[in-house]
Design a protein around this motif. Structure first.
Motif, PDB file in Angstrom:
ATOM      1  N   GLN A 124      34.213  30.620  40.078  1.00 23.31           N
ATOM      2  CA  GLN A 124      35.355  30.810  39.188  1.00 23.31           C
ATOM      3  C   GLN A 124      35.230  32.062  38.330  1.00 23.31           C
ATOM      4  O   GLN A 124      36.216  32.763  38.086  1.00 23.31           O
ATOM      5  CB  GLN A 124      35.493  29.565  38.290  1.00 23.31           C
ATOM      6  CG  GLN A 124      36.665  29.600  37.335  1.00 23.31           C
ATOM      7  CD  GLN A 124      36.886  28.254  36.691  1.00 23.31           C
ATOM      8  OE1 GLN A 124      37.372  27.314  37.333  1.00 23.31           O
ATOM      9  NE2 GLN A 124      36.509  28.133  35.425  1.00 23.31           N
ATOM     10  N   ASN A 125      34.013  32.355  37.859  1.00 22.31           N
ATOM     11  CA  ASN A 125      33.813  33.529  37.013  1.00 22.31           C
ATOM     12  C   ASN A 125      33.948  34.834  37.798  1.00 22.31           C
ATOM     13  O   ASN A 125      34.611  35.768  37.361  1.00 22.31           O
ATOM     14  CB  ASN A 125      32.451  33.469  36.323  1.00 22.31           C
ATOM     15  CG  ASN A 125      32.412  32.414  35.232  1.00 22.31           C
ATOM     16  OD1 ASN A 125      33.246  32.395  34.345  1.00 22.31           O
ATOM     17  ND2 ASN A 125      31.435  31.526  35.314  1.00 22.31           N
ATOM     18  N   THR A 126      33.292  34.898  38.942  1.00 20.14           N
ATOM     19  CA  THR A 126      33.372  36.129  39.737  1.00 20.14           C
ATOM     20  C   THR A 126      34.790  36.355  40.253  1.00 20.14           C
ATOM     21  O   THR A 126      35.248  37.502  40.356  1.00 20.14           O
ATOM     22  CB  THR A 126      32.395  36.080  40.924  1.00 20.14           C
ATOM     23  OG1 THR A 126      32.562  34.829  41.619  1.00 20.14           O
ATOM     24  CG2 THR A 126      30.947  36.196  40.469  1.00 20.14           C
ATOM     25  N   ALA A 127      35.511  35.283  40.533  1.00 14.29           N
ATOM     26  CA  ALA A 127      36.881  35.424  41.044  1.00 14.29           C
ATOM     27  C   ALA A 127      37.822  36.013  40.001  1.00 14.29           C
ATOM     28  O   ALA A 127      38.866  36.572  40.346  1.00 14.29           O
ATOM     29  CB  ALA A 127      37.405  34.069  41.520  1.00 14.29           C
ATOM     30  N   ARG A 128      37.461  35.931  38.735  1.00 12.24           N
ATOM     31  CA  ARG A 128      38.285  36.539  37.682  1.00 12.24           C
ATOM     32  C   ARG A 128      38.463  38.040  37.922  1.00 12.24           C
ATOM     33  O   ARG A 128      39.460  38.636  37.505  1.00 12.24           O
ATOM     34  CB  ARG A 128      37.629  36.301  36.323  1.00 12.24           C
ATOM     35  CG  ARG A 128      38.392  36.883  35.130  1.00 12.24           C
ATOM     36  CD  ARG A 128      37.738  36.473  33.830  1.00 12.24           C
ATOM     37  NE  ARG A 128      38.449  37.015  32.669  1.00 12.24           N
ATOM     38  CZ  ARG A 128      38.183  36.682  31.400  1.00 12.24           C
ATOM     39  NH1 ARG A 128      37.234  35.802  31.135  1.00 12.24           N
ATOM     40  NH2 ARG A 128      38.869  37.221  30.410  1.00 12.24           N
ATOM     41  N   TYR A 129      37.506  38.643  38.621  1.00 16.97           N
ATOM     42  CA  TYR A 129      37.484  40.096  38.792  1.00 16.97           C
ATOM     43  C   TYR A 129      37.901  40.541  40.194  1.00 16.97           C
ATOM     44  O   TYR A 129      37.711  41.702  40.557  1.00 16.97           O
ATOM     45  CB  TYR A 129      36.088  40.616  38.423  1.00 16.97           C
ATOM     46  CG  TYR A 129      35.786  40.225  36.995  1.00 16.97           C
ATOM     47  CD1 TYR A 129      36.401  40.884  35.944  1.00 16.97           C
ATOM     48  CD2 TYR A 129      34.973  39.133  36.714  1.00 16.97           C
ATOM     49  CE1 TYR A 129      36.204  40.493  34.638  1.00 16.97           C
ATOM     50  CE2 TYR A 129      34.770  38.726  35.397  1.00 16.97           C
ATOM     51  CZ  TYR A 129      35.394  39.407  34.370  1.00 16.97           C
ATOM     52  OH  TYR A 129      35.215  38.997  33.067  1.00 16.97           O
ATOM     53  N   PHE A 130      38.485  39.644  40.955  1.00 10.39           N
ATOM     54  CA  PHE A 130      38.908  39.962  42.321  1.00 10.39           C
ATOM     55  C   PHE A 130      39.942  41.091  42.309  1.00 10.39           C
ATOM     56  O   PHE A 130      41.026  40.963  41.743  1.00 10.39           O
ATOM     57  CB  PHE A 130      39.486  38.714  42.988  1.00 10.39           C
ATOM     58  CG  PHE A 130      39.941  38.930  44.401  1.00 10.39           C
ATOM     59  CD1 PHE A 130      39.016  39.182  45.407  1.00 10.39           C
ATOM     60  CD2 PHE A 130      41.289  38.885  44.734  1.00 10.39           C
ATOM     61  CE1 PHE A 130      39.431  39.377  46.719  1.00 10.39           C
ATOM     62  CE2 PHE A 130      41.713  39.085  46.035  1.00 10.39           C
ATOM     63  CZ  PHE A 130      40.775  39.332  47.030  1.00 10.39           C
TER      64      PHE A 130
END
Length: 243
Positions: free
Chosen positions: A122-128
């Protein structure tokens, strides 16, 4: 107690320095945060040269004018701070807040041959698809030309992964920028830790990653409350931040 706009920005910006020192994300007496206080964005607050984040008070913050080139000669202004933040606030009026750090995990990702934060949670996907990448590190960013170049990379994006260097996060207010920086470092920590297992990563699909990133963009109130909670903690620990 009520404060003027500049007074409140001073308090919030000073608290953000204390928070990142508390979290161990500072870099000795380097790195800089700035916040615009004028409508055109050109008058801004920034931390003084080589003062530790953990000791910064609201009154310590310098009020600078991006249109005043003589600022570069001031002994209390760091050359790299002026080169980067001076240009940001002169050329990008939508940037109200800019935070530059060298946190361990984000900087580690910046050293990769092809720096990229894969959406694995969820955290890394914030920066997709939402982070610009600079792969042209040429040493200390201490020239107006370098500041101008970085502005070009931030013109259409609020985050910049600075290759072999660190990270820059910009935003419309201090609370949102703070949480963005915090989550970016947490995302990189998760990503680097997952890579370190040597196991294949279960990367999210583009559709799920994009949906998650959009969901993050809908909860800026969450980001601001995260900052308010951390600010309260800093004030309770040491009220001198308000001075």
């Amino acid at each position: 107690m009520s404060f003027s706009n500049e007074e409140q920005i001073r308090i919030d910006l000073a608290a953000s320095f204390r928070i990142f020192a508390h979290l161990g994300m500072h870099e000795a007496v380097a790195n800089h945060f700035s916040a615009a206080v004028s409508e055109d964005g050109k008058k801004f607050l920034i931390n003084p040269k080589w003062k530790h984040f953990s000791r910064i008070r609201a009154s310590d913050l310098l009020l600078l004018d991006a249109d005043d080139p003589s600022t570069a000669e001031r002994p209390d202004v760091d050359a790299t701070a002026w080169s980067i933040h001076g240009q940001l606030h002169q050329k990008l009026p939508h940037v109200r807040v800019a935070m530059h750090l060298h946190p361990v995990y984000a900087t580690a990702v910046s050293t990769m041959k092809a720096p990229r934060i894969l959406p694995v949670d969820q955290n890394t996907a914030r920066y997709f698809n939402r982070v610009s990448v600079d792969t042209m590190f040429g040493g200390m960013a201490d020239s107006v030309e370098e500041g101008e170049r970085l502005c070009g990379l931030l013109e259409n994006n609020s985050r910049l992964l600075m290759g072999n260097h660190g990270v820059m996060v910009t935003g419309t207010d201090i609370g949102v920028a703070f949480d963005d920086m915090w989550t970016l470092e947490r995302a990189c920590q998760i990503f680097v830790t997952a890579l370190s297992t040597g196991q294949p990563l279960n990367v999210l699909s583009d559709e799920v990653a994009e949906k998650t990133a959009r969901d993050w963009e809908k909860i800026e109130d969450f980001s601001r409350q995260h900052f308010e909670e951390m600010k309260t903690l800093m004030i309770q620990q040491d009220p001198s931040v308000l001075d």
